[in-house]
Enzyme design. Sequence first.
Site, PDB file in Angstrom:
ATOM      1  CB  ALA C  18      -0.884  -0.007   1.244  1.00  0.00           C
ATOM      2  CE  LYS C  22       0.204  -1.223  -5.563  1.00  0.00           C
ATOM      3  NZ  LYS C  22       0.162  -0.536  -4.265  1.00  0.00           N
ATOM      4  CB  THR C  42     -10.035  -3.226 -11.453  1.00  0.00           C
ATOM      5  OG1 THR C  42      -9.079  -2.824 -10.474  1.00  0.00           O
ATOM      6  CG2 THR C  42      -9.331  -3.684 -12.709  1.00  0.00           C
ATOM      7  CG  HIS C  57      -5.136   6.577  -8.157  1.00  0.00           C
ATOM      8  ND1 HIS C  57      -4.530   5.410  -8.532  1.00  0.00           N
ATOM      9  CD2 HIS C  57      -4.774   6.777  -6.869  1.00  0.00           C
ATOM     10  CE1 HIS C  57      -3.844   4.925  -7.511  1.00  0.00           C
ATOM     11  NE2 HIS C  57      -3.988   5.717  -6.489  1.00  0.00           N
ATOM     12  NE  ARG C  58     -11.800   8.864 -13.018  1.00  0.00           N
ATOM     13  CZ  ARG C  58     -12.627   8.158 -13.806  1.00  0.00           C
ATOM     14  NH1 ARG C  58     -13.217   8.742 -14.827  1.00  0.00           N
ATOM     15  NH2 ARG C  58     -12.870   6.893 -13.567  1.00  0.00           N
ATOM     16  NE  ARG C  60      -0.544   9.920  -9.804  1.00  0.00           N
ATOM     17  CZ  ARG C  60      -0.685   8.933  -8.927  1.00  0.00           C
ATOM     18  NH1 ARG C  60      -0.749   9.204  -7.654  1.00  0.00           N
ATOM     19  NH2 ARG C  60      -0.777   7.698  -9.325  1.00  0.00           N
ATOM     20  CG  ASP C  90      -3.860   1.331 -10.701  1.00  0.00           C
ATOM     21  OD1 ASP C  90      -3.894   0.546  -9.733  1.00  0.00           O
ATOM     22  OD2 ASP C  90      -3.392   2.468 -10.636  1.00  0.00           O
TER      23      ASP C  90
END
Lengths: 175, 175, 175
Positions: C18, C22, C42, C57-58, C60, C90
């Site tokens: 975590a 990654k 996913t 995440h999006r 970035r 991912d």
Amino acid sequence: MSLSPTPLPPLTLVLGGARSGKSRHAESLIEATPGPWTYIATAEAFDAEMQARIATHRDRRSSAWHTVDAPLDLAPAIRAAPPGRAVLVDCLTLWLTNVLLADRDATAASVALVAACREAPGPLVLVGNEVGLGIVPDNALARRFRDAAGRLHQDLAAVADRVVFMVAGLPLQVK
Amino acid sequence: MSLSPTPLPPLTLVLGGARSGKSRHAESLIEATPGPWTYIATAEAFDAEMQARIATHRDRRSSAWHTVDAPLDLAPAIRAAPPGRAVLVDCLTLWLTNVLLADRDATAASVALVAACREAPGPLVLVGNEVGLGIVPDNALARRFRDAAGRLHQDLAAVADRVVFMVAGLPLQVK
Amino acid sequence: MSLSPTPLPPLTLVLGGARSGKSRHAESLIEATPGPWTYIATAEAFDAEMQARIATHRDRRSSAWHTVDAPLDLAPAIRAAPPGRAVLVDCLTLWLTNVLLADRDATAASVALVAACREAPGPLVLVGNEVGLGIVPDNALARRFRDAAGRLHQDLAAVADRVVFMVAGLPLQVK
């Protein structure tokens, strides 16, 4: 991975997480040497889940493997192996669990194990589960186990000729 | 491991699991430099188990170590260390736990810590527990801690000169 | 890490704990190739905590990324990606969680996924969480998940061209 790049040294330690391919890698190291080989199993089949795991591992091994059960008395089992033949201990983690559950002195047992490993009659490959890389466990027994396992791995790694850390079935050489 | 192969760089990060030999390796890196050395301890002895761990670590260290306690105010403690002398911070994980338990802003505290590490008056070795490689923890606080620890390690690794990951007492150089 | 040292091979597996960096590392590998790129997500946003992670995440990613949601049907999504363009999955861990929670056959789904990865229309980078390095989990579902994840990682690592293990944002090449 069926051929070891160099001859098997006296003492190899294979560490890694759950399902990281430790047993398979250890078996491949030994199967590159002349058989027959000794498989020292430390697992005790307490329940169906464990029985299934043991059966899976056993089915994978060829008949050139001779299996010895040593859930607690691991050091004598190593000393009693046939001279000059490779020996696999699978695994240190279950052995240590058995020692703690039997209320034996883990420190004394670990010292005796390290001594037996250094005087093993043939090339020895030890498999151990790395369990110290998660969040600190809630219960004291799990913490005691984690500490004892970490110390045992350090003591064995210090005297081992080769130490590998398995990642997704791939050996990462640490020593 | 008592001699470092190269002189100690300005910033070294030693990561690893429980009982992986992190503290001992970090101490050996520092003890290869001219003393005296500063040991910044972040542990707070809440209970007997923790008191025993602290005592074990302290007993191992020679009198050339000067110990400073900094359970929360780590950045100022680093800045206040004697110029030109090596400093050990043991460990980041307990410090971050203390920050979260004290309801301080972990992000701001981490930014301040990274800045202090970059401007440390002498070679600095940081020890941190890798806690993110197990199953996702059930409780939200443990997940928050795991996230904060991972981000802190990444931020420090990005500016560190050397990063090692300990496996069974053996350093695996990552940077 | 914005430039890959060698051209991106057909199949790369990025494993780590975590908050080990990654996703960021996988994105940097792909962004060194000519875009546009496909991002196969996913994750399912069950709760606010997960929604926040997905949004981070999006945000970035640049607009050169085209996002496809595939919480369960991952193999067809890989096969349907634009030919010759790099694809990021991912992550494997959330996909496997979704498969188990939907009571699908994890072994069959994993076999189908490995086949799709080998026949991907462009360079493929897979991100997976290493979850097997902590204490054995108490509950049977977590153990089943841990076993399935470990086996999937091994199967993918065996056919991957490159496997990296992330430590504090730094890639350790294992294959």
